[in-house]
Scaffold this motif. Structure first.
Motif, PDB file in Angstrom:
ATOM      1  N   GLN A 164       0.822  -1.214   0.000  1.00 27.73           N
ATOM      2  CA  GLN A 164       0.000   0.000   0.000  1.00 27.73           C
ATOM      3  C   GLN A 164       0.854   1.262   0.000  1.00 27.73           C
ATOM      4  O   GLN A 164       0.587   2.213  -0.741  1.00 27.73           O
ATOM      5  CB  GLN A 164      -0.924  -0.014   1.217  1.00 27.73           C
ATOM      6  N   VAL A 165       1.913   1.274   0.822  1.00 24.84           N
ATOM      7  CA  VAL A 165       2.735   2.494   0.910  1.00 24.84           C
ATOM      8  C   VAL A 165       3.752   2.582  -0.223  1.00 24.84           C
ATOM      9  O   VAL A 165       4.258   3.659  -0.530  1.00 24.84           O
ATOM     10  CB  VAL A 165       3.455   2.580   2.282  1.00 24.84           C
ATOM     11  N   GLY A 166       4.101   1.430  -0.808  1.00 22.54           N
ATOM     12  CA  GLY A 166       4.978   1.448  -1.965  1.00 22.54           C
ATOM     13  C   GLY A 166       6.461   1.382  -1.669  1.00 22.54           C
ATOM     14  O   GLY A 166       7.282   1.659  -2.546  1.00 22.54           O
ATOM     15  N   PHE A 167       6.847   1.017  -0.431  1.00 20.25           N
ATOM     16  CA  PHE A 167       8.258   0.848  -0.108  1.00 20.25           C
ATOM     17  C   PHE A 167       8.393  -0.159   1.038  1.00 20.25           C
ATOM     18  O   PHE A 167       7.458  -0.358   1.825  1.00 20.25           O
ATOM     19  CB  PHE A 167       8.928   2.180   0.274  1.00 20.25           C
ATOM     20  N   PRO A 168       9.555  -0.829   1.140  1.00 18.96           N
ATOM     21  CA  PRO A 168       9.742  -1.842   2.194  1.00 18.96           C
ATOM     22  C   PRO A 168       9.739  -1.204   3.582  1.00 18.96           C
ATOM     23  O   PRO A 168      10.239  -0.097   3.779  1.00 18.96           O
ATOM     24  CB  PRO A 168      11.116  -2.450   1.882  1.00 18.96           C
ATOM     25  N   LEU A 169       9.185  -1.935   4.538  1.00 23.34           N
ATOM     26  CA  LEU A 169       9.160  -1.468   5.919  1.00 23.34           C
ATOM     27  C   LEU A 169      10.094  -2.279   6.813  1.00 23.34           C
ATOM     28  O   LEU A 169      10.502  -1.791   7.875  1.00 23.34           O
ATOM     29  CB  LEU A 169       7.730  -1.538   6.476  1.00 23.34           C
ATOM     30  N   PHE A 170      10.414  -3.501   6.377  1.00 26.78           N
ATOM     31  CA  PHE A 170      11.258  -4.367   7.197  1.00 26.78           C
ATOM     32  C   PHE A 170      12.229  -5.147   6.326  1.00 26.78           C
ATOM     33  O   PHE A 170      11.925  -5.478   5.182  1.00 26.78           O
ATOM     34  CB  PHE A 170      10.412  -5.362   8.006  1.00 26.78           C
ATOM     35  N   GLU A 171      13.397  -5.429   6.890  1.00 29.26           N
ATOM     36  CA  GLU A 171      14.336  -6.365   6.298  1.00 29.26           C
ATOM     37  C   GLU A 171      14.243  -7.667   7.092  1.00 29.26           C
ATOM     38  O   GLU A 171      14.264  -7.651   8.324  1.00 29.26           O
ATOM     39  CB  GLU A 171      15.765  -5.808   6.376  1.00 29.26           C
ATOM     40  N   ARG A 172      14.144  -8.775   6.396  1.00 30.44           N
ATOM     41  CA  ARG A 172      13.946 -10.062   7.045  1.00 30.44           C
ATOM     42  C   ARG A 172      15.264 -10.829   7.099  1.00 30.44           C
ATOM     43  O   ARG A 172      15.830 -11.190   6.072  1.00 30.44           O
ATOM     44  CB  ARG A 172      12.874 -10.848   6.300  1.00 30.44           C
ATOM     45  N   VAL A 173      15.762 -11.081   8.334  1.00 29.45           N
ATOM     46  CA  VAL A 173      17.031 -11.778   8.535  1.00 29.45           C
ATOM     47  C   VAL A 173      16.857 -12.804   9.653  1.00 29.45           C
ATOM     48  O   VAL A 173      16.538 -12.438  10.800  1.00 29.45           O
ATOM     49  CB  VAL A 173      18.171 -10.806   8.908  1.00 29.45           C
ATOM     50  N   ASN A 174      17.033 -14.097   9.301  1.00 26.99           N
ATOM     51  CA  ASN A 174      16.962 -15.174  10.301  1.00 26.99           C
ATOM     52  C   ASN A 174      15.686 -15.110  11.149  1.00 26.99           C
ATOM     53  O   ASN A 174      15.719 -15.114  12.381  1.00 26.99           O
ATOM     54  CB  ASN A 174      18.186 -15.139  11.223  1.00 26.99           C
ATOM     55  N   ASN A 175      14.558 -15.027  10.462  1.00 30.25           N
ATOM     56  CA  ASN A 175      13.246 -15.018  11.121  1.00 30.25           C
ATOM     57  C   ASN A 175      12.996 -13.789  11.998  1.00 30.25           C
ATOM     58  O   ASN A 175      12.066 -13.779  12.798  1.00 30.25           O
ATOM     59  CB  ASN A 175      13.058 -16.285  11.983  1.00 30.25           C
ATOM     60  N   ARG A 176      13.827 -12.780  11.854  1.00 26.52           N
ATOM     61  CA  ARG A 176      13.595 -11.538  12.587  1.00 26.52           C
ATOM     62  C   ARG A 176      13.381 -10.409  11.598  1.00 26.52           C
ATOM     63  O   ARG A 176      13.898 -10.441  10.470  1.00 26.52           O
ATOM     64  CB  ARG A 176      14.774 -11.215  13.510  1.00 26.52           C
ATOM     65  N   LEU A 177      12.624  -9.436  12.018  1.00 30.50           N
ATOM     66  CA  LEU A 177      12.306  -8.291  11.168  1.00 30.50           C
ATOM     67  C   LEU A 177      13.031  -7.059  11.691  1.00 30.50           C
ATOM     68  O   LEU A 177      12.857  -6.674  12.854  1.00 30.50           O
ATOM     69  CB  LEU A 177      10.791  -8.042  11.153  1.00 30.50           C
ATOM     70  N   PHE A 178      13.822  -6.449  10.847  1.00 31.13           N
ATOM     71  CA  PHE A 178      14.538  -5.238  11.219  1.00 31.13           C
ATOM     72  C   PHE A 178      13.926  -4.058  10.464  1.00 31.13           C
ATOM     73  O   PHE A 178      13.893  -4.054   9.231  1.00 31.13           O
ATOM     74  CB  PHE A 178      16.029  -5.372  10.875  1.00 31.13           C
ATOM     75  N   PRO A 179      13.375  -3.083  11.205  1.00 31.24           N
ATOM     76  CA  PRO A 179      12.694  -1.966  10.540  1.00 31.24           C
ATOM     77  C   PRO A 179      13.639  -1.135   9.683  1.00 31.24           C
ATOM     78  O   PRO A 179      14.783  -0.879  10.078  1.00 31.24           O
ATOM     79  CB  PRO A 179      12.128  -1.144  11.703  1.00 31.24           C
ATOM     80  N   THR A 180      13.166  -0.730   8.529  1.00 28.92           N
ATOM     81  CA  THR A 180      13.931   0.173   7.674  1.00 28.92           C
ATOM     82  C   THR A 180      13.905   1.573   8.263  1.00 28.92           C
ATOM     83  O   THR A 180      13.154   1.853   9.211  1.00 28.92           O
ATOM     84  CB  THR A 180      13.338   0.202   6.260  1.00 28.92           C
ATOM     85  N   ALA A 181      14.710   2.457   7.706  1.00 27.12           N
ATOM     86  CA  ALA A 181      14.720   3.844   8.176  1.00 27.12           C
ATOM     87  C   ALA A 181      13.344   4.472   8.015  1.00 27.12           C
ATOM     88  O   ALA A 181      12.891   5.258   8.864  1.00 27.12           O
ATOM     89  CB  ALA A 181      15.768   4.652   7.402  1.00 27.12           C
ATOM     90  N   GLU A 182      12.643   4.091   6.944  1.00 26.31           N
ATOM     91  CA  GLU A 182      11.300   4.626   6.711  1.00 26.31           C
ATOM     92  C   GLU A 182      10.320   4.154   7.791  1.00 26.31           C
ATOM     93  O   GLU A 182       9.470   4.915   8.274  1.00 26.31           O
ATOM     94  CB  GLU A 182      10.785   4.197   5.329  1.00 26.31           C
ATOM     95  N   ALA A 183      10.445   2.880   8.173  1.00 31.56           N
ATOM     96  CA  ALA A 183       9.563   2.333   9.215  1.00 31.56           C
ATOM     97  C   ALA A 183       9.823   3.024  10.551  1.00 31.56           C
ATOM     98  O   ALA A 183       8.887   3.328  11.304  1.00 31.56           O
ATOM     99  CB  ALA A 183       9.769   0.830   9.343  1.00 31.56           C
ATOM    100  N   ARG A 184      11.099   3.275  10.866  1.00 35.48           N
ATOM    101  CA  ARG A 184      11.418   3.953  12.129  1.00 35.48           C
ATOM    102  C   ARG A 184      10.885   5.384  12.137  1.00 35.48           C
ATOM    103  O   ARG A 184      10.431   5.890  13.170  1.00 35.48           O
ATOM    104  CB  ARG A 184      12.932   3.954  12.351  1.00 35.48           C
ATOM    105  N   THR A 185      10.924   6.030  10.977  1.00 37.68           N
ATOM    106  CA  THR A 185      10.362   7.377  10.878  1.00 37.68           C
ATOM    107  C   THR A 185       8.869   7.360  11.163  1.00 37.68           C
ATOM    108  O   THR A 185       8.346   8.193  11.916  1.00 37.68           O
ATOM    109  CB  THR A 185      10.623   7.969   9.480  1.00 37.68           C
ATOM    110  N   LEU A 186       8.162   6.402  10.560  1.00 39.02           N
ATOM    111  CA  LEU A 186       6.720   6.277  10.799  1.00 39.02           C
ATOM    112  C   LEU A 186       6.438   5.972  12.270  1.00 39.02           C
ATOM    113  O   LEU A 186       5.470   6.488  12.845  1.00 39.02           O
ATOM    114  CB  LEU A 186       6.139   5.175   9.911  1.00 39.02           C
ATOM    115  N   TYR A 187       7.281   5.131  12.869  1.00 39.07           N
ATOM    116  CA  TYR A 187       7.117   4.785  14.283  1.00 39.07           C
ATOM    117  C   TYR A 187       7.238   6.041  15.160  1.00 39.07           C
ATOM    118  O   TYR A 187       6.396   6.299  16.031  1.00 39.07           O
ATOM    119  CB  TYR A 187       8.170   3.755  14.680  1.00 39.07           C
ATOM    120  N   GLU A 188       8.291   6.812  14.925  1.00 40.48           N
ATOM    121  CA  GLU A 188       8.529   8.005  15.743  1.00 40.48           C
ATOM    122  C   GLU A 188       7.464   9.073  15.521  1.00 40.48           C
ATOM    123  O   GLU A 188       6.999   9.717  16.468  1.00 40.48           O
ATOM    124  CB  GLU A 188       9.918   8.569  15.437  1.00 40.48           C
TER     125      GLU A 188
END
Length: 301
Positions: free
Chosen positions: A42-66
């Motif tokens: 929906q937003v048109g860009f990745p929100l998380f990077e998936r590494v070893n079954n864990r999700l690491f928020p992208t810079a864009e996701a952290r901005t939305l969080y804050e």
């Protein structure tokens, strides 16, 4: 993005896995995973990077969080108010304070307040200086209590105590033999400093600068209460606000004046946008009484 989607995003950022986020939200793990994929589409860009079954928020996701933090703070305050109205709790107050007051004056005032008004419900929290002011400003707390307020920050502020910083140490410490302790004296002993950038830390550093003494320390802490604990343990000597060692009755500390005199104030803050309740006003009266009694015991500062 709607509120539910933002809530889901925030949960995944906090939890770092869809399994833990699902548990927190009361949803299934596939539902959370699908919702995240749909949101990214929906937003048109990745929100998380998936590494070893864990999700690491992208810079864009952290901005939305804050950026969404104020929305959820206001939402929590509104929900709390709705619950108060639903349960007809006219006698319910929410107060918040920084540690020197939250662990000292306020518990004593709260004890006296609740003896007279046992049916009143109180929500009480102890947080950092900035969080106290923000909570009062956004309505999460009705009254806030802070030390070292240097401007009103757009809030109504009332100073209810004024005193001088003091020096604390074990009763058997050599410094306890002094009538007054100076920055020059503290050059010779292990010194516990208050963190740079904090209100109390800034006040003490000004005194060192005024005395033209370098501000060197063995240990640095954020809170005066922590400094008192370390001083009692024999770690060193600390300069703290005058209320922390007085109200913490379990501390076995010698308290001596600190020179040059370093003034500190305690203030109650409230919003200019809304009046406080009668219960909150009654609690504030108890705080004033405890502060006046304490000032009388401490003597002229």
């Amino acid at each position: 993005m709607n509120l539910r989607q933002i809530e889901l995003l925030r949960a995944v950022v906090r939890c770092e896995t869809t399994v833990r986020a699902a548990q927190e939200l009361g949803l299934s793990q596939p539902a959370v995973s699908n919702a995240i994929k749909h949101l990214e589409s929906q937003v048109g860009f990745p929100l998380f990077e998936r590494v070893n079954n864990r999700l690491f928020p992208t810079a864009e996701a952290r901005t939305l969080y804050e950026e969404s933090e104020p929305i959820f703070t206001l939402h929590a305050a509104l929900e709390a108010r709705v619950q108060d109205i639903k349960e007809n709790r006219a006698g319910h107050i929410r107060i918040i304070a920084t540690p020197p007051l939250g662990y000292g004056v306020l518990p004593a005032a709260l004890r006296n307040f609740l003896v007279k008004r046992p049916k009143v419900r109180v929500s009480f929290d102890v947080r950092r200086f900035e969080h106290v002011l923000e909570s009062v400003e956004n309505g999460t707390a009705e009254l806030g209590f802070v030390m070292g307020l240097d401007d009103d920050r757009g809030l109504d502020a009332e100073t209810f105590f004024t005193g001088n910083m003091v020096c604390v140490m074990r009763p058997d410490h050599p410094m306890a033999a002094k009538a007054t302790v100076t920055p020059e004296d503290l050059r010779e002993v292990p010194y516990i400093a208050l963190e740079q950038g904090t209100r109390m830390g800034t006040i003490v550093r000004r005194a060192f600068a005024q005395a033209d003494v370098p501000h060197r320390f063995s240990v640095e802490v954020r809170y005066c209460n922590t400094a008192c604990v370390l001083a009692e343990s024999g770690v060193g000597v600390a300069v703290v606000d005058p209320l922390s060692p007085v109200f913490s009755g379990h501390y076995d500390l010698a308290i001596r004046p600190f020179a040059p005199a370093s003034r500190v104030t305690a203030s109650a803050v409230r919003s200019r946008k809304r009046p406080i309740s009668r219960a909150a006003d009654a609690f504030l009266r108890e705080v004033r009484l405890i502060a006046a009694e304490t000032a009388a015991k401490l003597g002229p500062g």
